[in-house]
Design a protein around this motif. Structure first.
Motif, PDB file in Angstrom:
ATOM      1  N   TYR A  30       0.863  -1.178   0.000  1.00  0.00           N
ATOM      2  CA  TYR A  30       0.000   0.000   0.000  1.00  0.00           C
ATOM      3  C   TYR A  30       0.898   1.226   0.000  1.00  0.00           C
ATOM      4  CZ  TYR A  30      -3.391   3.428   1.759  1.00  0.00           C
ATOM      5  OH  TYR A  30      -4.196   4.528   1.919  1.00  0.00           O
ATOM      6  N   SER A  31       0.649   2.149  -0.898  1.00  0.00           N
ATOM      7  CA  SER A  31       1.544   3.294  -1.054  1.00  0.00           C
ATOM      8  C   SER A  31       0.747   4.585  -1.128  1.00  0.00           C
ATOM      9  CB  SER A  31       2.392   3.129  -2.327  1.00  0.00           C
ATOM     10  OG  SER A  31       3.314   4.186  -2.449  1.00  0.00           O
ATOM     11  N   ARG A  66      -8.175   7.534 -13.040  1.00  0.00           N
ATOM     12  CA  ARG A  66      -9.137   7.825 -11.997  1.00  0.00           C
ATOM     13  C   ARG A  66      -9.202   6.658 -11.008  1.00  0.00           C
ATOM     14  NH1 ARG A  66     -14.534   7.464 -15.817  1.00  0.00           N
ATOM     15  NH2 ARG A  66     -14.544   5.205 -16.144  1.00  0.00           N
ATOM     16  N   PHE A  67     -10.028   6.853  -9.998  1.00  0.00           N
ATOM     17  CA  PHE A  67     -10.228   5.844  -8.965  1.00  0.00           C
ATOM     18  C   PHE A  67     -10.631   4.509  -9.591  1.00  0.00           C
ATOM     19  CE2 PHE A  67     -13.343   3.581  -6.382  1.00  0.00           C
ATOM     20  CZ  PHE A  67     -12.650   3.394  -5.202  1.00  0.00           C
ATOM     21  N   GLY A  68      -9.959   3.430  -9.183  1.00  0.00           N
ATOM     22  CA  GLY A  68     -10.281   2.097  -9.680  1.00  0.00           C
ATOM     23  C   GLY A  68      -9.424   1.620 -10.822  1.00  0.00           C
ATOM     24  N   ASP A  69      -8.621   2.497 -11.438  1.00  0.00           N
ATOM     25  CA  ASP A  69      -7.759   2.081 -12.553  1.00  0.00           C
ATOM     26  C   ASP A  69      -6.575   1.266 -12.037  1.00  0.00           C
ATOM     27  OD1 ASP A  69      -9.298   3.226 -14.500  1.00  0.00           O
ATOM     28  OD2 ASP A  69      -8.174   5.111 -14.571  1.00  0.00           O
ATOM     29  N   GLU A  70      -6.183   0.268 -12.833  1.00  0.00           N
ATOM     30  CA  GLU A  70      -5.003  -0.535 -12.517  1.00  0.00           C
ATOM     31  C   GLU A  70      -3.758   0.155 -13.068  1.00  0.00           C
ATOM     32  OE1 GLU A  70      -4.903  -3.427 -10.863  1.00  0.00           O
ATOM     33  OE2 GLU A  70      -7.076  -3.592 -10.567  1.00  0.00           O
ATOM     34  N   ARG A 185      10.036  19.824 -14.062  1.00  0.00           N
ATOM     35  CA  ARG A 185       9.087  18.709 -14.000  1.00  0.00           C
ATOM     36  C   ARG A 185       9.421  17.779 -12.828  1.00  0.00           C
ATOM     37  NH1 ARG A 185       6.298  16.844 -18.634  1.00  0.00           N
ATOM     38  NH2 ARG A 185       6.883  14.719 -18.030  1.00  0.00           N
ATOM     39  N   VAL A 186       8.403  17.436 -12.050  1.00  0.00           N
ATOM     40  CA  VAL A 186       8.517  16.422 -10.996  1.00  0.00           C
ATOM     41  C   VAL A 186       7.547  15.300 -11.369  1.00  0.00           C
ATOM     42  CG1 VAL A 186       8.301  15.900  -8.548  1.00  0.00           C
ATOM     43  CG2 VAL A 186       9.047  18.176  -9.287  1.00  0.00           C
ATOM     44  N   GLU A 187       8.081  14.149 -11.709  1.00  0.00           N
ATOM     45  CA  GLU A 187       7.247  13.041 -12.153  1.00  0.00           C
ATOM     46  C   GLU A 187       6.784  12.215 -10.960  1.00  0.00           C
ATOM     47  OE1 GLU A 187       9.500  10.893 -15.030  1.00  0.00           O
ATOM     48  OE2 GLU A 187       9.053  12.318 -16.655  1.00  0.00           O
ATOM     49  N   ILE A 188       5.490  11.937 -10.927  1.00  0.00           N
ATOM     50  CA  ILE A 188       4.898  11.083  -9.894  1.00  0.00           C
ATOM     51  C   ILE A 188       4.634   9.723 -10.526  1.00  0.00           C
ATOM     52  CG2 ILE A 188       3.056  10.847  -8.200  1.00  0.00           C
ATOM     53  CD1 ILE A 188       4.798  13.329  -7.823  1.00  0.00           C
ATOM     54  N   ARG A 189       5.363   8.714 -10.067  1.00  0.00           N
ATOM     55  CA  ARG A 189       5.258   7.370 -10.638  1.00  0.00           C
ATOM     56  C   ARG A 189       4.798   6.377  -9.570  1.00  0.00           C
ATOM     57  NH1 ARG A 189       7.433   6.719 -15.684  1.00  0.00           N
ATOM     58  NH2 ARG A 189       8.574   8.532 -16.504  1.00  0.00           N
ATOM     59  N   SER A 190       4.120   5.345 -10.013  1.00  0.00           N
ATOM     60  CA  SER A 190       3.627   4.331  -9.081  1.00  0.00           C
ATOM     61  C   SER A 190       4.778   3.448  -8.610  1.00  0.00           C
ATOM     62  CB  SER A 190       2.553   3.471  -9.748  1.00  0.00           C
ATOM     63  OG  SER A 190       2.150   2.425  -8.895  1.00  0.00           O
ATOM     64  N   PRO A 191       4.949   3.272  -7.308  1.00  0.00           N
ATOM     65  CA  PRO A 191       6.034   2.420  -6.804  1.00  0.00           C
ATOM     66  C   PRO A 191       5.701   0.932  -6.821  1.00  0.00           C
ATOM     67  CG  PRO A 191       4.872   3.415  -4.975  1.00  0.00           C
ATOM     68  CD  PRO A 191       4.224   3.956  -6.224  1.00  0.00           C
ATOM     69  N   ILE A 192       4.431   0.588  -7.051  1.00  0.00           N
ATOM     70  CA  ILE A 192       4.009  -0.815  -7.014  1.00  0.00           C
ATOM     71  C   ILE A 192       2.970  -1.071  -8.106  1.00  0.00           C
ATOM     72  CG2 ILE A 192       4.400  -1.089  -4.529  1.00  0.00           C
ATOM     73  CD1 ILE A 192       1.376  -0.720  -4.126  1.00  0.00           C
ATOM     74  N   ASP A 193       2.761  -2.357  -8.394  1.00  0.00           N
ATOM     75  CA  ASP A 193       1.604  -2.753  -9.207  1.00  0.00           C
ATOM     76  C   ASP A 193       0.374  -2.709  -8.307  1.00  0.00           C
ATOM     77  OD1 ASP A 193       3.318  -3.220 -11.274  1.00  0.00           O
ATOM     78  OD2 ASP A 193       3.337  -5.396 -11.056  1.00  0.00           O
ATOM     79  N   GLY A 194      -0.697  -2.099  -8.760  1.00  0.00           N
ATOM     80  CA  GLY A 194      -1.874  -2.037  -7.905  1.00  0.00           C
ATOM     81  C   GLY A 194      -3.020  -1.276  -8.529  1.00  0.00           C
ATOM     82  N   THR A 195      -3.932  -0.871  -7.657  1.00  0.00           N
ATOM     83  CA  THR A 195      -5.148  -0.172  -8.054  1.00  0.00           C
ATOM     84  C   THR A 195      -5.181   1.196  -7.391  1.00  0.00           C
ATOM     85  OG1 THR A 195      -6.314  -2.289  -8.184  1.00  0.00           O
ATOM     86  CG2 THR A 195      -7.674  -0.303  -8.108  1.00  0.00           C
ATOM     87  N   ILE A 196      -5.614   2.200  -8.130  1.00  0.00           N
ATOM     88  CA  ILE A 196      -5.774   3.529  -7.549  1.00  0.00           C
ATOM     89  C   ILE A 196      -7.012   3.501  -6.651  1.00  0.00           C
ATOM     90  CG2 ILE A 196      -6.195   5.966  -8.022  1.00  0.00           C
ATOM     91  CD1 ILE A 196      -4.785   5.646 -10.676  1.00  0.00           C
ATOM     92  N   VAL A 197      -6.813   3.640  -5.357  1.00  0.00           N
ATOM     93  CA  VAL A 197      -7.943   3.636  -4.423  1.00  0.00           C
ATOM     94  C   VAL A 197      -8.287   5.053  -3.966  1.00  0.00           C
ATOM     95  CG1 VAL A 197      -7.498   1.295  -3.623  1.00  0.00           C
ATOM     96  CG2 VAL A 197      -6.390   3.208  -2.467  1.00  0.00           C
ATOM     97  N   GLU A 198      -7.454   6.016  -4.341  1.00  0.00           N
ATOM     98  CA  GLU A 198      -7.786   7.417  -4.060  1.00  0.00           C
ATOM     99  C   GLU A 198      -7.006   8.317  -5.012  1.00  0.00           C
ATOM    100  OE1 GLU A 198      -7.068  10.798  -0.634  1.00  0.00           O
ATOM    101  OE2 GLU A 198      -7.492   8.751   0.023  1.00  0.00           O
ATOM    102  N   ILE A 212      -1.738  14.597  -0.231  1.00  0.00           N
ATOM    103  CA  ILE A 212      -1.779  13.248  -0.804  1.00  0.00           C
ATOM    104  C   ILE A 212      -2.344  13.339  -2.216  1.00  0.00           C
ATOM    105  CG2 ILE A 212      -2.797  10.956  -0.614  1.00  0.00           C
ATOM    106  CD1 ILE A 212      -2.826  11.312   2.402  1.00  0.00           C
ATOM    107  N   LEU A 213      -1.566  12.891  -3.193  1.00  0.00           N
ATOM    108  CA  LEU A 213      -2.002  12.935  -4.586  1.00  0.00           C
ATOM    109  C   LEU A 213      -2.742  11.654  -4.980  1.00  0.00           C
ATOM    110  CD1 LEU A 213       1.230  14.438  -6.204  1.00  0.00           C
ATOM    111  CD2 LEU A 213      -0.572  15.577  -4.908  1.00  0.00           C
ATOM    112  N   PHE A 214      -2.143  10.508  -4.653  1.00  0.00           N
ATOM    113  CA  PHE A 214      -2.736   9.207  -4.989  1.00  0.00           C
ATOM    114  C   PHE A 214      -2.499   8.246  -3.829  1.00  0.00           C
ATOM    115  CE2 PHE A 214      -1.519  11.091  -9.047  1.00  0.00           C
ATOM    116  CZ  PHE A 214      -2.616  10.859  -9.867  1.00  0.00           C
ATOM    117  N   ARG A 215      -3.394   7.268  -3.744  1.00  0.00           N
ATOM    118  CA  ARG A 215      -3.173   6.095  -2.904  1.00  0.00           C
ATOM    119  C   ARG A 215      -3.265   4.876  -3.809  1.00  0.00           C
ATOM    120  NH1 ARG A 215      -4.012   7.256   2.824  1.00  0.00           N
ATOM    121  NH2 ARG A 215      -5.012   9.304   3.078  1.00  0.00           N
ATOM    122  N   ILE A 216      -2.220   4.036  -3.769  1.00  0.00           N
ATOM    123  CA  ILE A 216      -2.153   2.845  -4.613  1.00  0.00           C
ATOM    124  C   ILE A 216      -2.127   1.622  -3.698  1.00  0.00           C
ATOM    125  CG2 ILE A 216      -0.951   1.678  -6.493  1.00  0.00           C
ATOM    126  CD1 ILE A 216      -1.849   4.458  -7.250  1.00  0.00           C
TER     127      ILE A 216
END
Length: 394
Positions: A30-31, A66-70, A185-198, A212-216
């Motif tokens: 969870y990130s 958006r919310f729910g995307d993998e 530019r500051v790139e925001i990248r996902s640290p894990i495989d997962g689902t956007i929950v927020e 908080i920008l995203f919760r994965i």
């Protein structure tokens, strides 16, 4: 009398420990994504999707994540434009350019040192040293901000390729506007495989380092926490690792398919009010049928602690406060022996009995017991004064 006989079963259904529990996201998968620099959201990654209002059902359009995307590990989610980072990188580039210019100047002065005052040469050396210190200071600041080493090296290469110092240069060359703009530019990248929950930002949102920008979250498996009564905890603790399994079903949904998981942690504290302990584990959620926060029922199959046998629950009757069964005599199949028994539990219409330790007891693993009309036979038994009996004809 219409009696029925049933053979004793040695295959006893395992005792079921039922518990209530709750599902949680796995904290290790969870990130929470924040930006390291304050700025403005200038870009959010888009994905292709079917256009909901098009006459052509196959028409596609793009939409932001958006919310729910993998998402995949390392996937770009958003870009923040940070003036602070851009200014620091520009300062670093300027320092690198100045250092190159001063080194070139020192080289030329060194070649003509015989015709120059020594003070001029010393002054050029001092400028080079000052530029080196300033450049090193800015580079250490960028590293402290956790700017990747590859990105710093790329910036150095850009400065080197864009800065041309001719033999007649009097000042460092300027970098192209395109390169300077990319530094902010500051790139925001996902640290894990997962689902956007927020997701809490859109293009144009001003963000700070605390926002908080995203919760994965990895939803392929979930944490499960259940509450077992304190008298059952020692039994759970003794289970070997390969038997620490549980079956999970959503409470209130009888049509839900049971899902198997494992538990591996048993809490050390007992709730002083409920007298329960925490049992923690996980459950597979590859089908995405479970959701964090759901109340669930968890079942653990416990092994037997002593020798037990199984008979139909109708074969056991109560006589003066004690339980007994009618066992068919092995010598005369028309006679039956009332035998006291100790019940371990009643489960799924079957009574699980402790096998008597007394070898003279008529109840064996090969015995046959009366499973219907037991009460009538016992009544006749008592009428005969407690003697081994043969049932009367109706």
């Amino acid at each position: 009398l219409g009696i029925e006989l049933t053979s004793v079963k040695t295959e006893v259904p395992r005792r079921q420990l039922m518990m209530d529990g709750v599902l949680f996201l796995d904290a290790d998968d969870y990130s929470i994504l924040r930006t390291r620099f304050a700025g403005e959201i200038v870009e959010i990654t888009t994905v292709n999707t079917e256009h909901p209002h098009s006459a052509d059902p196959k028409a596609e359009r793009t939409r932001p994540l958006r919310f729910g995307d993998e998402v995949k590990q390392g996937q770009l989610l958003a870009v923040v434009w940070s003036r602070e980072l851009g200014e620091k990188k520009s300062e670093f580039a300027e320092s690198l350019s100045r250092l190159a210019f001063d080194r070139e100047t020192l080289t030329r002065l060194t070649q003509a040192r015989d015709s120059l005052p020594i003070a001029t040469l010393r002054e050029a050396e001092r400028r080079v040293r000052e530029a080196e210190i300033a450049t090193e200071k800015i580079e250490k600041t960028l590293r402290a901000w956790q700017i990747p080493v590859e990105e710093i090296d790329q910036l150095k290469q850009q400065v080197k390729s864009e800065t041309h110092i001719s033999t007649h240069a009097e000042a460092p060359a300027d970098l192209s506007k395109d390169i300077v703009d990319r530094w902010a530019r500051v790139e925001i990248r996902s640290p894990i495989d997962g689902t956007i929950v927020e997701k809490s930002v859109t293009v144009g949102t001003l963000v700070d380092t605390d926002d908080i920008l995203f919760r994965i979250a990895d939803m392929s498996h979930l944490d499960a926490r259940a509450f077992a009564y304190e008298e059952d905890l020692s039994t759970l603790q003794r289970l070997p690792d390969d038997q620490r399994q549980w079956t999970i079903r959503v409470r209130g949904d009888q049509s839900s398919v049971p899902i198997t998981g494992n538990f591996d942690r048993i809490g050390s504290l007992i709730d002083p009010v409920l007298h329960t302990g925490l049992v923690m584990g996980w459950v597979d959620n590859s089908a995405r049928s479970l959701r964090p926060g759901q109340f669930v029922s968890l079942t653990i199959a416990l092994p037997e602690t002593s020798s037990t046998i199984c008979v139909p629950a109708t074969a056991v009757v109560d006589v003066d406060g004690s339980s007994c069964v009618l066992v068919q005599s092995p010598e005369d199949h028309t006679r039956f022996i009332p035998t006291p028994v100790k019940i371990s539990r009643v489960q799924d219409g079957m009574a699980c009995l402790f096998l008597p330790d007394d070898p003279s007891s008529p109840l064996k693993t090969t015995s046959v017991v009366v499973s219907r009309r037991t009460v009538e036979l016992l009544s006749e038994f008592r009428q005969r004064g407690g003697q081994m009996m043969k049932p009367s004809k109706p």
